[in-house]
Write a protein that holds these residues in place. Sequence first.
Motif, PDB file in Angstrom:
ATOM      1  N   VAL A  89      -4.027 -11.180   8.974  1.00 61.64           N
ATOM      2  CA  VAL A  89      -3.291 -12.318   8.402  1.00 61.64           C
ATOM      3  C   VAL A  89      -2.422 -11.831   7.243  1.00 61.64           C
ATOM      4  O   VAL A  89      -1.269 -12.250   7.103  1.00 61.64           O
ATOM      5  CB  VAL A  89      -4.270 -13.433   7.948  1.00 61.64           C
ATOM      6  N   ARG A  90      -2.955 -10.922   6.417  1.00 64.95           N
ATOM      7  CA  ARG A  90      -2.169 -10.362   5.312  1.00 64.95           C
ATOM      8  C   ARG A  90      -0.930  -9.646   5.823  1.00 64.95           C
ATOM      9  O   ARG A  90       0.140  -9.730   5.230  1.00 64.95           O
ATOM     10  CB  ARG A  90      -3.013  -9.389   4.495  1.00 64.95           C
ATOM     11  N   LYS A  93      -3.679   1.364   8.441  1.00 66.17           N
ATOM     12  CA  LYS A  93      -4.184   0.126   7.904  1.00 66.17           C
ATOM     13  C   LYS A  93      -3.407  -0.200   6.639  1.00 66.17           C
ATOM     14  O   LYS A  93      -3.208   0.655   5.798  1.00 66.17           O
ATOM     15  CB  LYS A  93      -5.663   0.289   7.575  1.00 66.17           C
ATOM     16  N   GLY A  94      -2.941  -1.413   6.508  1.00 67.92           N
ATOM     17  CA  GLY A  94      -2.260  -1.817   5.288  1.00 67.92           C
ATOM     18  C   GLY A  94      -0.761  -1.845   5.404  1.00 67.92           C
ATOM     19  O   GLY A  94      -0.084  -2.159   4.460  1.00 67.92           O
ATOM     20  N   GLY A  95      -0.202  -1.504   6.550  1.00 67.40           N
ATOM     21  CA  GLY A  95       1.235  -1.683   6.723  1.00 67.40           C
ATOM     22  C   GLY A  95       2.040  -0.447   6.468  1.00 67.40           C
ATOM     23  O   GLY A  95       1.737   0.625   6.958  1.00 67.40           O
ATOM     24  N   ALA A  96       3.090  -0.593   5.684  1.00 64.21           N
ATOM     25  CA  ALA A  96       4.097   0.449   5.516  1.00 64.21           C
ATOM     26  C   ALA A  96       3.510   1.699   4.897  1.00 64.21           C
ATOM     27  O   ALA A  96       2.967   1.670   3.814  1.00 64.21           O
ATOM     28  CB  ALA A  96       5.249  -0.083   4.646  1.00 64.21           C
ATOM     29  N   GLY A  97       3.651   2.784   5.621  1.00 60.71           N
ATOM     30  CA  GLY A  97       3.213   4.063   5.097  1.00 60.71           C
ATOM     31  C   GLY A  97       4.354   4.806   4.468  1.00 60.71           C
ATOM     32  O   GLY A  97       4.802   5.822   4.970  1.00 60.71           O
ATOM     33  N   ASP A 114      -0.576 -11.971  -5.650  1.00 63.66           N
ATOM     34  CA  ASP A 114      -1.150 -11.969  -4.305  1.00 63.66           C
ATOM     35  C   ASP A 114      -2.629 -12.356  -4.284  1.00 63.66           C
ATOM     36  O   ASP A 114      -3.362 -11.987  -3.373  1.00 63.66           O
ATOM     37  CB  ASP A 114      -0.940 -10.615  -3.639  1.00 63.66           C
ATOM     38  N   ALA A 115      -3.063 -13.115  -5.284  1.00 60.17           N
ATOM     39  CA  ALA A 115      -4.472 -13.521  -5.338  1.00 60.17           C
ATOM     40  C   ALA A 115      -4.854 -14.331  -4.106  1.00 60.17           C
ATOM     41  O   ALA A 115      -5.921 -14.119  -3.517  1.00 60.17           O
ATOM     42  CB  ALA A 115      -4.740 -14.316  -6.611  1.00 60.17           C
ATOM     43  N   LEU A 116      -3.985 -15.238  -3.688  1.00 56.81           N
ATOM     44  CA  LEU A 116      -4.272 -16.049  -2.501  1.00 56.81           C
ATOM     45  C   LEU A 116      -4.240 -15.197  -1.237  1.00 56.81           C
ATOM     46  O   LEU A 116      -5.114 -15.322  -0.377  1.00 56.81           O
ATOM     47  CB  LEU A 116      -3.262 -17.201  -2.393  1.00 56.81           C
ATOM     48  N   VAL A 117      -3.259 -14.318  -1.141  1.00 61.43           N
ATOM     49  CA  VAL A 117      -3.109 -13.476   0.048  1.00 61.43           C
ATOM     50  C   VAL A 117      -4.325 -12.568   0.230  1.00 61.43           C
ATOM     51  O   VAL A 117      -4.763 -12.319   1.352  1.00 61.43           O
ATOM     52  CB  VAL A 117      -1.806 -12.644  -0.045  1.00 61.43           C
ATOM     53  N   GLN A 118      -4.907 -12.094  -0.862  1.00 58.13           N
ATOM     54  CA  GLN A 118      -6.056 -11.190  -0.787  1.00 58.13           C
ATOM     55  C   GLN A 118      -7.301 -11.866  -0.202  1.00 58.13           C
ATOM     56  O   GLN A 118      -8.225 -11.179   0.215  1.00 58.13           O
ATOM     57  CB  GLN A 118      -6.375 -10.603  -2.164  1.00 58.13           C
ATOM     58  N   THR A 119      -7.314 -13.179  -0.168  1.00 55.84           N
ATOM     59  CA  THR A 119      -8.471 -13.872   0.398  1.00 55.84           C
ATOM     60  C   THR A 119      -8.465 -13.869   1.923  1.00 55.84           C
ATOM     61  O   THR A 119      -9.479 -14.158   2.538  1.00 55.84           O
ATOM     62  CB  THR A 119      -8.538 -15.335  -0.098  1.00 55.84           C
ATOM     63  N   PHE A 120      -7.321 -13.538   2.527  1.00 60.33           N
ATOM     64  CA  PHE A 120      -7.206 -13.533   3.984  1.00 60.33           C
ATOM     65  C   PHE A 120      -7.626 -12.192   4.564  1.00 60.33           C
ATOM     66  O   PHE A 120      -7.687 -11.179   3.869  1.00 60.33           O
ATOM     67  CB  PHE A 120      -5.764 -13.847   4.411  1.00 60.33           C
ATOM     68  N   SER A 121      -7.849 -12.194   5.874  1.00 65.60           N
ATOM     69  CA  SER A 121      -8.200 -10.954   6.565  1.00 65.60           C
ATOM     70  C   SER A 121      -6.968 -10.048   6.661  1.00 65.60           C
ATOM     71  O   SER A 121      -5.828 -10.492   6.457  1.00 65.60           O
ATOM     72  CB  SER A 121      -8.725 -11.268   7.965  1.00 65.60           C
ATOM     73  N   GLU A 122      -7.196  -8.791   6.995  1.00 66.67           N
ATOM     74  CA  GLU A 122      -6.114  -7.805   7.068  1.00 66.67           C
ATOM     75  C   GLU A 122      -4.996  -8.203   8.042  1.00 66.67           C
ATOM     76  O   GLU A 122      -3.816  -8.097   7.696  1.00 66.67           O
ATOM     77  CB  GLU A 122      -6.695  -6.427   7.430  1.00 66.67           C
ATOM     78  N   GLY A 166       2.808 -10.634   4.991  1.00 68.89           N
ATOM     79  CA  GLY A 166       3.696  -9.624   4.413  1.00 68.89           C
ATOM     80  C   GLY A 166       5.000  -9.512   5.175  1.00 68.89           C
ATOM     81  O   GLY A 166       6.076  -9.377   4.583  1.00 68.89           O
ATOM     82  N   ILE A 167       4.915  -9.587   6.494  1.00 69.69           N
ATOM     83  CA  ILE A 167       6.128  -9.515   7.322  1.00 69.69           C
ATOM     84  C   ILE A 167       7.001 -10.743   7.085  1.00 69.69           C
ATOM     85  O   ILE A 167       8.232 -10.627   6.962  1.00 69.69           O
ATOM     86  CB  ILE A 167       5.744  -9.359   8.809  1.00 69.69           C
ATOM     87  N   ILE A 168       6.386 -11.912   6.998  1.00 70.94           N
ATOM     88  CA  ILE A 168       7.149 -13.140   6.731  1.00 70.94           C
ATOM     89  C   ILE A 168       7.856 -13.036   5.381  1.00 70.94           C
ATOM     90  O   ILE A 168       9.042 -13.357   5.255  1.00 70.94           O
ATOM     91  CB  ILE A 168       6.223 -14.376   6.781  1.00 70.94           C
ATOM     92  N   VAL A 169       7.140 -12.556   4.370  1.00 72.05           N
ATOM     93  CA  VAL A 169       7.735 -12.394   3.036  1.00 72.05           C
ATOM     94  C   VAL A 169       8.894 -11.400   3.100  1.00 72.05           C
ATOM     95  O   VAL A 169       9.945 -11.628   2.490  1.00 72.05           O
ATOM     96  CB  VAL A 169       6.666 -11.951   2.009  1.00 72.05           C
ATOM     97  N   GLN A 170       8.733 -10.299   3.824  1.00 78.05           N
ATOM     98  CA  GLN A 170       9.801  -9.309   3.943  1.00 78.05           C
ATOM     99  C   GLN A 170      11.049  -9.904   4.603  1.00 78.05           C
ATOM    100  O   GLN A 170      12.174  -9.577   4.212  1.00 78.05           O
ATOM    101  CB  GLN A 170       9.329  -8.084   4.710  1.00 78.05           C
ATOM    102  N   PHE A 171      10.863 -10.779   5.592  1.00 75.68           N
ATOM    103  CA  PHE A 171      12.022 -11.434   6.215  1.00 75.68           C
ATOM    104  C   PHE A 171      12.715 -12.374   5.228  1.00 75.68           C
ATOM    105  O   PHE A 171      13.952 -12.452   5.204  1.00 75.68           O
ATOM    106  CB  PHE A 171      11.613 -12.193   7.486  1.00 75.68           C
TER     107      PHE A 171
END
Length: 163
Positions: A83-84, A158-162, A73-81, A88-93
């Motif tokens: 966008v991440r 913050k950060g999605g799934a709790g 997730d090196a590329l994903v970490q460069t985006f804002s929360e 993440g939702i797209i990847v989960q689908f």
Amino acid sequence: MGIIRWLDRHLEEVLLSIFLIILITLTSVNVVLRYIFNSGLTWSDEVCKYCLIFSGFISIGYWVRRNSGICVDALVQTFSEPVRKVLGIIVQFIVLAFFLAMFKSSFHVLEGIKRSGQVSGTLQISMVYIYTAPVIGFGLAVIRTIQVLYLTIFSKEKGGAGI
């Protein structure tokens, strides 16, 4: 509701623990029997193999639920929360679509095994029982992926799934 909550948090852990205990016990007993008494349990290797198969498939739901899969997730970490979260939702689908396809395919494999009437070598049990492992594993993975997706979309944290 307490039992459902407990199963939600510990189902895979309990099943994996049971399979591990069976595996360790049978392997240890067989080692002792073979090296001390020069005999062994002919069926224990087959049971251990099936425990390992079930453990492998059940662990899929476990890592989905715990979000402990390997990812880069090196590329994903460069985006804002925000966008991440969307990524993440797209990847989960995508993951959900994959697990649904695997779940459906596992039924086709199970039907083929049922038609063949194949039985295991030592225990002489129907291989249908063994080939339910992918059905159970991918079924749990689908349920857990839907659960994580729901929690990611509707979580206030913050950060999605709790989870």
